[in-house]
Design an enzyme around this catalytic site. Sequence first.
Site, PDB file in Angstrom:
ATOM      1  N   HIS A 156      38.636  41.543  40.868  1.00  0.00           N
ATOM      2  CA  HIS A 156      37.667  42.486  41.424  1.00  0.00           C
ATOM      3  C   HIS A 156      36.528  41.765  42.141  1.00  0.00           C
ATOM      4  CE1 HIS A 156      38.858  46.047  38.586  1.00  0.00           C
ATOM      5  NE2 HIS A 156      39.877  45.526  39.229  1.00  0.00           N
ATOM      6  N   SER A 211      43.598  45.976  43.138  1.00  0.00           N
ATOM      7  CA  SER A 211      42.170  46.164  42.933  1.00  0.00           C
ATOM      8  C   SER A 211      41.327  45.162  43.699  1.00  0.00           C
ATOM      9  CB  SER A 211      41.841  46.089  41.441  1.00  0.00           C
ATOM     10  OG  SER A 211      42.544  47.075  40.722  1.00  0.00           O
TER      11      SER A 211
END
Length: 288
Positions: free
Chosen positions: A236, A190
Amino acid sequence: MTSQPPSPPPQPEQPAEAVPTCYRHPDKETWVRCQRCERPICPDCMRDAAVGFQCPECVAEGNRGIRQARSTFGGNVVRTPIVTYAILVINVLVFGAQYVTGDRITGELAMWPAGVALGDQYYRLITAAFVHGGVMHILFNSWALYVVGPYLERAFGHARYVALYLISALGGSVLGLWLDPLTQPTVGASGAIFGLFGAVFVVGRRLNLDVRGIAVLIVINLVLTFVVSGISWTGHVGGLITGSLLAAALAYAPSRNRALWQIAIIAGALVVLIALVLVRVSAIQGVA
């Protein structure tokens, strides 16, 4: 009485003309010659020219004076996004190994601050981007990579794209090293994917394209990051910041000596991230 005229003396036999052979493949006969150097060439060595055929060496010599096509931001032209496909295959293979071995592969490859700082397991900063926490996790990341990866690979070329992906992943791990609890493991691509999202936004702005769609996608995923439990916000956010900044530096690099500028930018980004890792590891070891 008539007499027969003497018969003419026998003529010596003329030697048969030797059949020329290809200068690169002496075992192959040919009557075709290169239009530039006039050396004989076989069908395997023929290269189409404006008139007739040329040998591979003459074609290569002629191409040296031709400016090669480049991607939007200076890389080689990409016809097939092989790097994106390779990453997808690696992710699937590693996930299959996770499924077969249970938690062993996950535990060995996951990002784990204590393992990095106290166990000198620096590889975890990168390998964590190739392991996933479940089927939905790898499906979402694979879908996102399949959608945005080829676009960026064609824009930057293979090498720059690899650097963008891996450095974005590293950026997410570095922020986790600084802010996550020491015993908290994290996995997933991610961070790298968010870096690619940020890069798409930057590239769109650089090319004066409509970037509202990718902006909405980034915002939605950031909201989910902080609303849904069990998601590493550091991975993230770290990946998004790193990928955006690196893509901006690559996309806005001066056109003159652009390749050198971009190499320096990539090297500089690595130096900064490595320095952040070493500073954080030193701090953790100082209080351990």
